[in-house]
Design a protein around this motif. Structure first.
Motif, PDB file in Angstrom:
ATOM      1  N   ILE A 188       0.848  -1.199   0.000  1.00 33.68           N
ATOM      2  CA  ILE A 188       0.000   0.000   0.000  1.00 33.68           C
ATOM      3  C   ILE A 188       0.878   1.241   0.000  1.00 33.68           C
ATOM      4  CG2 ILE A 188      -1.702   1.316   1.334  1.00 33.68           C
ATOM      5  CD1 ILE A 188      -2.651  -1.441   2.442  1.00 33.68           C
ATOM      6  N   ALA A 189       1.899   1.229   0.844  1.00 35.96           N
ATOM      7  CA  ALA A 189       2.873   2.316   0.902  1.00 35.96           C
ATOM      8  C   ALA A 189       4.160   1.870   0.215  1.00 35.96           C
ATOM      9  CB  ALA A 189       3.163   2.706   2.346  1.00 35.96           C
ATOM     10  N   ASP A 190       4.870   2.819  -0.376  1.00 35.29           N
ATOM     11  CA  ASP A 190       6.124   2.519  -1.058  1.00 35.29           C
ATOM     12  C   ASP A 190       7.335   2.786  -0.174  1.00 35.29           C
ATOM     13  OD1 ASP A 190       4.929   1.974  -3.724  1.00 35.29           O
ATOM     14  OD2 ASP A 190       4.305   4.068  -3.512  1.00 35.29           O
ATOM     15  N   ARG A 191       7.220   3.765   0.716  1.00 33.28           N
ATOM     16  CA  ARG A 191       8.303   4.109   1.632  1.00 33.28           C
ATOM     17  C   ARG A 191       7.703   4.627   2.924  1.00 33.28           C
ATOM     18  NH1 ARG A 191      12.609   7.724  -2.007  1.00 33.28           N
ATOM     19  NH2 ARG A 191      12.759   6.294  -3.791  1.00 33.28           N
ATOM     20  N   LEU A 192       8.493   4.583   3.995  1.00 28.47           N
ATOM     21  CA  LEU A 192       8.105   5.168   5.273  1.00 28.47           C
ATOM     22  C   LEU A 192       9.026   6.336   5.595  1.00 28.47           C
ATOM     23  CD1 LEU A 192       7.433   2.061   7.574  1.00 28.47           C
ATOM     24  CD2 LEU A 192       5.863   3.247   6.031  1.00 28.47           C
ATOM     25  N   ALA A 193       8.512   7.243   6.426  1.00 25.77           N
ATOM     26  CA  ALA A 193       9.301   8.392   6.862  1.00 25.77           C
ATOM     27  C   ALA A 193       8.969   8.702   8.310  1.00 25.77           C
ATOM     28  CB  ALA A 193       9.011   9.612   5.990  1.00 25.77           C
ATOM     29  N   ALA A 194       9.919   9.265   9.007  1.00 28.03           N
ATOM     30  CA  ALA A 194       9.641   9.767  10.348  1.00 28.03           C
ATOM     31  C   ALA A 194       8.637  10.904  10.245  1.00 28.03           C
ATOM     32  CB  ALA A 194      10.922  10.252  11.005  1.00 28.03           C
ATOM     33  N   PRO A 195       7.713  11.025  11.213  1.00 29.59           N
ATOM     34  CA  PRO A 195       6.678  12.064  11.111  1.00 29.59           C
ATOM     35  C   PRO A 195       7.209  13.454  10.865  1.00 29.59           C
ATOM     36  CG  PRO A 195       6.148  10.539  12.881  1.00 29.59           C
ATOM     37  CD  PRO A 195       7.524  10.169  12.399  1.00 29.59           C
ATOM     38  N   ASP A 196       8.297  13.836  11.536  1.00 31.98           N
ATOM     39  CA  ASP A 196       8.802  15.197  11.381  1.00 31.98           C
ATOM     40  C   ASP A 196       9.608  15.393  10.098  1.00 31.98           C
ATOM     41  OD1 ASP A 196      10.966  13.669  12.123  1.00 31.98           O
ATOM     42  OD2 ASP A 196      11.632  14.971  13.748  1.00 31.98           O
ATOM     43  N   ALA A 197       9.871  14.305   9.366  1.00 32.40           N
ATOM     44  CA  ALA A 197      10.628  14.406   8.115  1.00 32.40           C
ATOM     45  C   ALA A 197       9.762  14.112   6.897  1.00 32.40           C
ATOM     46  CB  ALA A 197      11.813  13.445   8.140  1.00 32.40           C
ATOM     47  N   LEU A 198       8.472  13.858   7.116  1.00 26.31           N
ATOM     48  CA  LEU A 198       7.615  13.375   6.034  1.00 26.31           C
ATOM     49  C   LEU A 198       7.585  14.321   4.844  1.00 26.31           C
ATOM     50  CD1 LEU A 198       5.457  11.289   5.040  1.00 26.31           C
ATOM     51  CD2 LEU A 198       3.742  12.782   6.101  1.00 26.31           C
ATOM     52  N   LEU A 199       7.248  15.580   5.072  1.00 22.43           N
ATOM     53  CA  LEU A 199       7.106  16.508   3.950  1.00 22.43           C
ATOM     54  C   LEU A 199       8.438  16.780   3.265  1.00 22.43           C
ATOM     55  CD1 LEU A 199       4.457  19.234   4.864  1.00 22.43           C
ATOM     56  CD2 LEU A 199       4.376  17.511   3.059  1.00 22.43           C
ATOM     57  N   ALA A 200       9.488  16.925   4.042  1.00 21.42           N
ATOM     58  CA  ALA A 200      10.804  17.157   3.441  1.00 21.42           C
ATOM     59  C   ALA A 200      11.212  15.972   2.582  1.00 21.42           C
ATOM     60  CB  ALA A 200      11.842  17.416   4.531  1.00 21.42           C
ATOM     61  N   ASP A 201      10.984  14.759   3.080  1.00 21.35           N
ATOM     62  CA  ASP A 201      11.320  13.562   2.306  1.00 21.35           C
ATOM     63  C   ASP A 201      10.464  13.470   1.047  1.00 21.35           C
ATOM     64  OD1 ASP A 201      13.124  12.972   4.276  1.00 21.35           O
ATOM     65  OD2 ASP A 201      12.098  11.177   5.007  1.00 21.35           O
TER      66      ASP A 201
END
Length: 268
Positions: A185-198
């Motif tokens: 369903i998801a292709d990658r995960l990110a830390a919540p505080d880095a989500l938009l930057a990633d």
């Protein structure tokens, strides 16, 4: 840039960030919000300065789906109008989803929290899904006596396979971010505080190439499961003919030849 009441649109360095902005209702879609969403998508599809799109939600949730108050209003319509009203509304929903799915540039859903029902469908209408470690997904239509109406019955089997799609749709169960990654369903995960930057960094890496090649390639790839190999080859031939005439192709070939000439001169 146009002003919208229930969404926010920002563009920086060619990357558009579209934020569903109804955090007190977990960004559930109303008819007015959907109208703004459609207008923004149409604008971004036309804007040559926009190279890629990141879609996210304000607050703790990505999108809770359709607004329940709107569901109640639809049920209060005269009995003879309910079906046609519902059909008419579906045309607008599908237009919005189609605009996102067919956007002629890369799209990433940056899922910051719960993506439920139509929210989960909307995420999958993007090319890629980057999920916060605090995100979750649920195709919970069954809990309202409904079927997925935002593209979930098309997108979900293509991501997770038919048995997993049936399980998620029939049960309406919630999956967390790591389960979503394991299922596809998801292709990658990110830390919540880095989500938009990633998400923006990923979008920029996808959008650095030829706009022409990206748009034509995406339009064909979106259809490949429904077409024969010969049909894909034929569409590819036509698209490549267009690419041959593009400024991007001409400039890249000229730049390559110039580098080769300079390298030869340096060796002499």
């Amino acid at each position: 840039m146009a002003h919208y009441e229930l969404i926010e649109l920002q563009v920086h360095a060619g990357i558009a960030t579209l934020t569903l902005n109804r955090p007190d209702k977990r960004n559930a879609f109303t008819d007015g919000m959907r109208a703004d969403f459609i207008h923004a998508l149409e604008h971004m599809a036309r804007d040559k300065d926009v190279r890629a799109l990141v879609l996210t939600g304000a607050g703790k949730g990505f999108c809770a789906g359709g607004d329940v108050a709107g569901m109640q209003q639809r049920m209060e319509a005269p009995a003879g109008d309910v079906a046609f009203n519902g059909w008419s509304r579906q045309q607008v929903v599908h237009h919005a989803v189609g605009l996102l799915y067919h956007m002629p540039k890369p799209t990433i859903a940056a899922v910051n929290g719960a993506a439920t029902g139509l929210g989960a469908d909307t995420a999958l209408a993007c090319d890629f899904v980057l999920a916060s470690e605090s995100a979750s997904f649920a195709w919970s239509y069954i809990d309202r006596g409904l079927i997925p109406d935002g593209g979930g019955m098309y997108f979900l089997p293509r991501r997770v396979g038919l048995p997993h799609a049936k399980d998620l749709i029939f049960s309406g169960r919630k999956v967390d971010a790591r389960q979503a990654l394991a299922l596809g369903i998801a292709d990658r995960l990110a830390a919540p505080d880095a989500l938009l930057a990633d998400a923006r960094e990923w979008a920029a890496s996808l959008a650095r190439g030829s706009r022409t090649a990206l748009a034509l390639g995406k339009s064909i790839l979106n259809q490949t499961f429904e077409l024969t190999a010969d049909q894909v080859f034929a569409m590819g031939s036509q698209a490549q003919g267009v690419c041959y005439t593009s400024h991007e192709h001409r400039q890249s070939v000229q730049a390559f030849l110039q580098r080769m000439a300079q390298a030869r001169e340096a060796r002499q």
